[in-house]
Design a protein around this motif. Structure first.
Motif, PDB file in Angstrom:
ATOM      1  N   ASP A 116       0.798  -1.206   0.000  1.00 45.42           N
ATOM      2  CA  ASP A 116       0.000   0.000   0.000  1.00 45.42           C
ATOM      3  C   ASP A 116       0.849   1.283   0.000  1.00 45.42           C
ATOM      4  O   ASP A 116       0.368   2.356  -0.317  1.00 45.42           O
ATOM      5  CB  ASP A 116      -0.876  -0.050   1.268  1.00 45.42           C
ATOM      6  N   ASN A 117       2.110   1.185   0.377  1.00 42.40           N
ATOM      7  CA  ASN A 117       2.976   2.363   0.415  1.00 42.40           C
ATOM      8  C   ASN A 117       3.742   2.588  -0.888  1.00 42.40           C
ATOM      9  O   ASN A 117       4.511   3.526  -1.013  1.00 42.40           O
ATOM     10  CB  ASN A 117       3.980   2.257   1.571  1.00 42.40           C
ATOM     11  N   PHE A 118       3.516   1.708  -1.826  1.00 41.77           N
ATOM     12  CA  PHE A 118       4.203   1.801  -3.112  1.00 41.77           C
ATOM     13  C   PHE A 118       3.222   2.321  -4.154  1.00 41.77           C
ATOM     14  O   PHE A 118       2.099   1.859  -4.257  1.00 41.77           O
ATOM     15  CB  PHE A 118       4.704   0.414  -3.514  1.00 41.77           C
ATOM     16  N   ASP A 173       2.466   3.864  -8.319  1.00 43.03           N
ATOM     17  CA  ASP A 173       2.877   4.129  -9.698  1.00 43.03           C
ATOM     18  C   ASP A 173       3.974   3.197 -10.193  1.00 43.03           C
ATOM     19  O   ASP A 173       3.935   2.024  -9.925  1.00 43.03           O
ATOM     20  CB  ASP A 173       3.306   5.596  -9.826  1.00 43.03           C
ATOM     21  N   ARG A 174       4.907   3.783 -10.926  1.00 47.60           N
ATOM     22  CA  ARG A 174       6.000   3.014 -11.491  1.00 47.60           C
ATOM     23  C   ARG A 174       5.478   1.907 -12.409  1.00 47.60           C
ATOM     24  O   ARG A 174       6.106   0.856 -12.509  1.00 47.60           O
ATOM     25  CB  ARG A 174       6.862   2.390 -10.384  1.00 47.60           C
ATOM     26  N   VAL A 175       4.338   2.155 -13.038  1.00 47.07           N
ATOM     27  CA  VAL A 175       3.734   1.129 -13.896  1.00 47.07           C
ATOM     28  C   VAL A 175       4.634   0.849 -15.100  1.00 47.07           C
ATOM     29  O   VAL A 175       4.960  -0.296 -15.399  1.00 47.07           O
ATOM     30  CB  VAL A 175       2.326   1.568 -14.369  1.00 47.07           C
ATOM     31  N   ARG A 200      19.912   9.134  -4.796  1.00 42.49           N
ATOM     32  CA  ARG A 200      19.505   8.408  -3.592  1.00 42.49           C
ATOM     33  C   ARG A 200      18.019   8.613  -3.281  1.00 42.49           C
ATOM     34  O   ARG A 200      17.483   9.684  -3.530  1.00 42.49           O
ATOM     35  CB  ARG A 200      20.289   8.948  -2.389  1.00 42.49           C
ATOM     36  N   ARG A 201      17.415   7.651  -2.698  1.00 43.50           N
ATOM     37  CA  ARG A 201      16.046   7.720  -2.164  1.00 43.50           C
ATOM     38  C   ARG A 201      15.003   8.169  -3.204  1.00 43.50           C
ATOM     39  O   ARG A 201      14.091   8.923  -2.900  1.00 43.50           O
ATOM     40  CB  ARG A 201      16.007   8.612  -0.916  1.00 43.50           C
ATOM     41  N   MET A 202      15.234   7.744  -4.442  1.00 38.65           N
ATOM     42  CA  MET A 202      14.251   8.033  -5.475  1.00 38.65           C
ATOM     43  C   MET A 202      13.338   6.833  -5.684  1.00 38.65           C
ATOM     44  O   MET A 202      12.220   6.974  -6.186  1.00 38.65           O
ATOM     45  CB  MET A 202      14.975   8.395  -6.778  1.00 38.65           C
ATOM     46  N   GLY A 203      13.821   5.629  -5.289  1.00 37.91           N
ATOM     47  CA  GLY A 203      12.941   4.467  -5.382  1.00 37.91           C
ATOM     48  C   GLY A 203      13.480   3.259  -6.115  1.00 37.91           C
ATOM     49  O   GLY A 203      12.713   2.413  -6.558  1.00 37.91           O
ATOM     50  N   LYS A 204      14.811   3.147  -6.221  1.00 37.57           N
ATOM     51  CA  LYS A 204      15.375   1.994  -6.939  1.00 37.57           C
ATOM     52  C   LYS A 204      15.095   0.678  -6.223  1.00 37.57           C
ATOM     53  O   LYS A 204      14.585  -0.266  -6.817  1.00 37.57           O
ATOM     54  CB  LYS A 204      16.899   2.151  -7.096  1.00 37.57           C
ATOM     55  N   THR A 205      15.444   0.651  -4.930  1.00 40.72           N
ATOM     56  CA  THR A 205      15.269  -0.600  -4.187  1.00 40.72           C
ATOM     57  C   THR A 205      13.798  -1.005  -4.177  1.00 40.72           C
ATOM     58  O   THR A 205      13.464  -2.168  -4.407  1.00 40.72           O
ATOM     59  CB  THR A 205      15.804  -0.438  -2.746  1.00 40.72           C
ATOM     60  N   PRO A 244      11.666  10.943 -11.263  1.00 41.95           N
ATOM     61  CA  PRO A 244      10.724  11.138 -10.155  1.00 41.95           C
ATOM     62  C   PRO A 244       9.311  10.686 -10.551  1.00 41.95           C
ATOM     63  O   PRO A 244       8.966  10.683 -11.730  1.00 41.95           O
ATOM     64  CB  PRO A 244      10.745  12.646  -9.924  1.00 41.95           C
ATOM     65  N   ILE A 245       8.526  10.325  -9.573  1.00 39.56           N
ATOM     66  CA  ILE A 245       7.125   9.945  -9.816  1.00 39.56           C
ATOM     67  C   ILE A 245       6.341  11.226 -10.105  1.00 39.56           C
ATOM     68  O   ILE A 245       6.440  12.199  -9.350  1.00 39.56           O
ATOM     69  CB  ILE A 245       6.549   9.222  -8.576  1.00 39.56           C
ATOM     70  N   PRO A 246       5.572  11.278 -11.201  1.00 33.31           N
ATOM     71  CA  PRO A 246       4.885  12.520 -11.555  1.00 33.31           C
ATOM     72  C   PRO A 246       3.786  12.907 -10.557  1.00 33.31           C
ATOM     73  O   PRO A 246       3.198  12.044  -9.892  1.00 33.31           O
ATOM     74  CB  PRO A 246       4.273  12.219 -12.925  1.00 33.31           C
ATOM     75  N   TYR A 261      10.719  14.563  -5.315  1.00 38.13           N
ATOM     76  CA  TYR A 261      11.763  13.662  -4.820  1.00 38.13           C
ATOM     77  C   TYR A 261      11.095  12.644  -3.887  1.00 38.13           C
ATOM     78  O   TYR A 261      10.574  12.997  -2.827  1.00 38.13           O
ATOM     79  CB  TYR A 261      12.774  14.530  -4.071  1.00 38.13           C
ATOM     80  N   SER A 262      11.120  11.368  -4.273  1.00 38.91           N
ATOM     81  CA  SER A 262      10.218  10.378  -3.657  1.00 38.91           C
ATOM     82  C   SER A 262      10.187  10.376  -2.124  1.00 38.91           C
ATOM     83  O   SER A 262       9.129  10.491  -1.513  1.00 38.91           O
ATOM     84  CB  SER A 262      10.560   8.964  -4.121  1.00 38.91           C
ATOM     85  N   SER A 263      11.345  10.245  -1.504  1.00 33.37           N
ATOM     86  CA  SER A 263      11.301  10.078  -0.055  1.00 33.37           C
ATOM     87  C   SER A 263      10.856  11.372   0.622  1.00 33.37           C
ATOM     88  O   SER A 263      10.171  11.345   1.643  1.00 33.37           O
ATOM     89  CB  SER A 263      12.642   9.612   0.495  1.00 33.37           C
ATOM     90  N   TYR A 264      11.204  12.517   0.024  1.00 35.99           N
ATOM     91  CA  TYR A 264      10.758  13.789   0.599  1.00 35.99           C
ATOM     92  C   TYR A 264       9.251  13.984   0.457  1.00 35.99           C
ATOM     93  O   TYR A 264       8.622  14.583   1.326  1.00 35.99           O
ATOM     94  CB  TYR A 264      11.480  14.970  -0.047  1.00 35.99           C
TER      95      TYR A 264
HETATM   96  N1  LIG Z   1       7.144   3.714  -5.848  1.00 36.89           N
HETATM   97  C1  LIG Z   1       7.131   4.440  -4.725  1.00 36.89           C
HETATM   98  N2  LIG Z   1       5.961   4.816  -4.153  1.00 36.89           N
HETATM   99  C2  LIG Z   1       5.933   5.555  -3.033  1.00 36.89           C
HETATM  100  N3  LIG Z   1       7.036   5.989  -2.401  1.00 36.89           N
HETATM  101  C3  LIG Z   1       8.236   5.667  -2.910  1.00 36.89           C
HETATM  102  C4  LIG Z   1       8.339   4.876  -4.091  1.00 36.89           C
HETATM  103  N4  LIG Z   1       9.657   4.703  -4.360  1.00 36.89           N
HETATM  104  C5  LIG Z   1      10.328   5.364  -3.391  1.00 36.89           C
HETATM  105  N5  LIG Z   1       9.485   5.940  -2.511  1.00 36.89           N
HETATM  106  C6  LIG Z   1       9.883   6.766  -1.343  1.00 36.89           C
HETATM  107  O1  LIG Z   1      11.291   6.939  -1.382  1.00 36.89           O
HETATM  108  C7  LIG Z   1      11.918   6.323  -0.243  1.00 36.89           C
HETATM  109  C8  LIG Z   1      13.219   5.669  -0.662  1.00 36.89           C
HETATM  110  O2  LIG Z   1      12.975   4.575  -1.524  1.00 36.89           O
HETATM  111  P1  LIG Z   1      14.133   3.530  -1.915  1.00 36.89           P
HETATM  112  O3  LIG Z   1      13.490   2.493  -2.768  1.00 36.89           O
HETATM  113  O4  LIG Z   1      14.841   3.081  -0.691  1.00 36.89           O
HETATM  114  O5  LIG Z   1      15.077   4.469  -2.788  1.00 36.89           O
HETATM  115  P2  LIG Z   1      16.555   4.205  -3.337  1.00 36.89           P
HETATM  116  O6  LIG Z   1      16.784   2.724  -3.373  1.00 36.89           O
HETATM  117  O7  LIG Z   1      16.572   4.840  -4.694  1.00 36.89           O
HETATM  118  O8  LIG Z   1      17.485   4.906  -2.386  1.00 36.89           O
HETATM  119  C9  LIG Z   1      10.876   5.365   0.310  1.00 36.89           C
HETATM  120  O9  LIG Z   1      11.014   5.204   1.707  1.00 36.89           O
HETATM  121  C10 LIG Z   1       9.580   6.102  -0.019  1.00 36.89           C
HETATM  122  O10 LIG Z   1       9.353   7.109   0.920  1.00 36.89           O
END
Ligand SMILES: Nc1ncnc2c1ncn2[C@@H]1O[C@H](COP(=O)(O)OP(=O)(O)O)[C@@H](O)[C@H]1O
Ligand SMILES: [Mg+2]
Length: 370
Positions: free
Chosen positions: A14-16, A18-20, A42-47, A220-222, A256-259
């Motif tokens: 539920d916290n993820f 888009d990224r379709v 960093r913290r854009m959402g790769k992992t 970034p996610i739009p 910026y995703s995490s922000y």
């Molecule tokens: N697809 C996503 N949907 C919602 N939040 C996301 C998503 N991807 C990243 N985030 C946000 O960004 C933070 C860092 O994600 P992470 O996957 O660890 O990034 P990275 O591996 O690029 O450093 C997550 O804790 C969340 O807050």
């Protein structure tokens, strides 16, 4: 517990959001044995993305093995992490892991420690040294295992830029590429964030990993994807945020995703019933305050000129740094200084080059500098 907003760790379920498109492309790559290189700040959402794709692929066809090498400092650190991940993740339970090790790594005696918490994982330490196995033998493991389990294996290596920091990195990269490019049933997803380092590894003709695979820059996610996500998560808590306000959250941190998630969380904390513009402002101040310690750490050790350069960029100077006026206004030293300033600050990932000039890489750091 269900959390409304999560930041600072990978997200799922539920916290993820888009990224379709990216999910589809990566899933195709995984299922068709394409190598992939995934790069973003960093913290854009790769992992999060890779783990999401891992949960989506057809387990009957493809086995995805994930490892994070952020703390590996040398070649054999890496081989141990590599072999451990393969042993653990290609077996369905602990007994089979031990069997895996007996089958594939006869020359070592592993240590297994079980966590007192039954829900937690156990840790496996193989302790492989050059006397036990050669680099080539360890690098060949995925192919050998894939033949045995009769499935294609995708090896995902997080924070891959770390390899660039190993002593004798170039030789190691040659070894890796040499073995991996001959494997027929294994493909790789290599990803990480230090853009300049990764760029060096993958985009320089001189380097072994040149043109290794499909390169994806994670954008970034739009805003239009974030807005329904944010509004729904507020609604779940019985609170109200308007769509334009949700869009403002995204804009304030340049998506910026995490922000976005951290700011949304700050807004929620400050809201009883309905979000107001004042709350948005306070939440933004909180965001800057919460990150101050981190920013202090990032600028620790910078010279006066380097700091001055950052301030100039934060104030809106993006090019023509060598003009007399800019040099004087911001006290940047001599013309010949500028190239070096840019190199150092880029390597520290504090600034980045975009098409129309130089920008502060982190949107909240920029506000903090101001
Ligand atoms: N697809 C996503 N949907 C919602 N939040 C996301 C998503 N991807 C990243 N985030 C946000 O960004 C933070 C860092 O994600 P992470 O996957 O660890 O990034 P990275 O591996 O690029 O450093 C997550 O804790 C969340 O807050
Ligand atoms: Mg990550």
């Amino acid at each position: 517990m269900k959390k409304s907003f999560v930041y600072g760790m990978f997200v799922e379920g539920d916290n993820f959001t888009d990224r379709v498109k990216e999910t589809r492309r990566l899933k195709m790559d995984f299922e068709h044995g394409m190598n992939v290189i995934l790069i973003s700040p960093r913290r854009m959402g790769k992992t999060s993305l890779v783990k999401h794709v891992q949960s989506q692929v057809d387990e009957n066809l493809v086995k995805v093995v994930y490892m994070d090498i952020y703390d590996c400092r040398s070649e054999y650190d890496f081989y141990n992490r590599f072999a451990e991940a393969l042993m653990k993740q290609t077996a369905s339970h602990a007994d089979l892991v031990m069997k895996n090790i007996k089958d594939f790594l006869v020359r070592i005696s592993p240590k297994v420690s079980f966590s007192p918490d039954p829900a937690m994982d156990y840790s496996l330490s193989l302790g492989i040294t050059p006397k036990d196995y050669s680099p080539e033998e360890i690098l060949s493991l995925p192919e050998v295992i894939s033949q045995k389990i009769g499935k294609h294996i995708v090896v995902c290596i997080d924070e891959f830029q770390q390899v660039g920091e190993f002593p004798d990195s170039l030789t190691i990269q040659k070894r890796m590429r040499g073995v991996w490019q001959l494997q027929r049933n294994v493909s790789y997803c290599l990803f990480g964030s230090k853009k300049h380092l990764l760029t060096e590894i993958f985009h320089s003709k001189r380097m072994p990993f040149y043109q290794f695979g499909d390169t994806i820059y994670l954008e970034p996610i739009p805003t239009e994807e974030w807005v329904p996500f944010i509004c729904a998560h507020f609604a779940q808590e019985g609170k109200r945020i308007s769509e334009p306000q949700a869009a403002q959250i995204c804009e304030k941190v340049h998506n910026y995703s995490s922000y976005v998630q951290q700011l949304a969380w700050n807004v929620m904390l400050n809201t009883e019933g309905e979000v107001t513009d004042e709350i948005l402002q306070v939440a933004m101040q909180d965001l800057i305050a919460h990150n101050t310690a981190l920013f202090m750490q990032q600028i620790d050790g910078l010279t006066t000129y380097q700091m001055n350069f950052l301030r100039a960029v934060a104030r809106g100077v993006h090019k023509d740094f060598t003009s007399q006026e800019t040099l004087e206004t911001y006290n940047l030293g001599t013309k010949s200084n500028i190239t070096r300033l840019i190199t150092v600050l880029t390597n520290k990932e504090l600034i980045e080059k975009r098409i129309d000039g130089i920008y502060i890489a982190d949107p909240v750091l920029e506000k903090w500098l101001l």
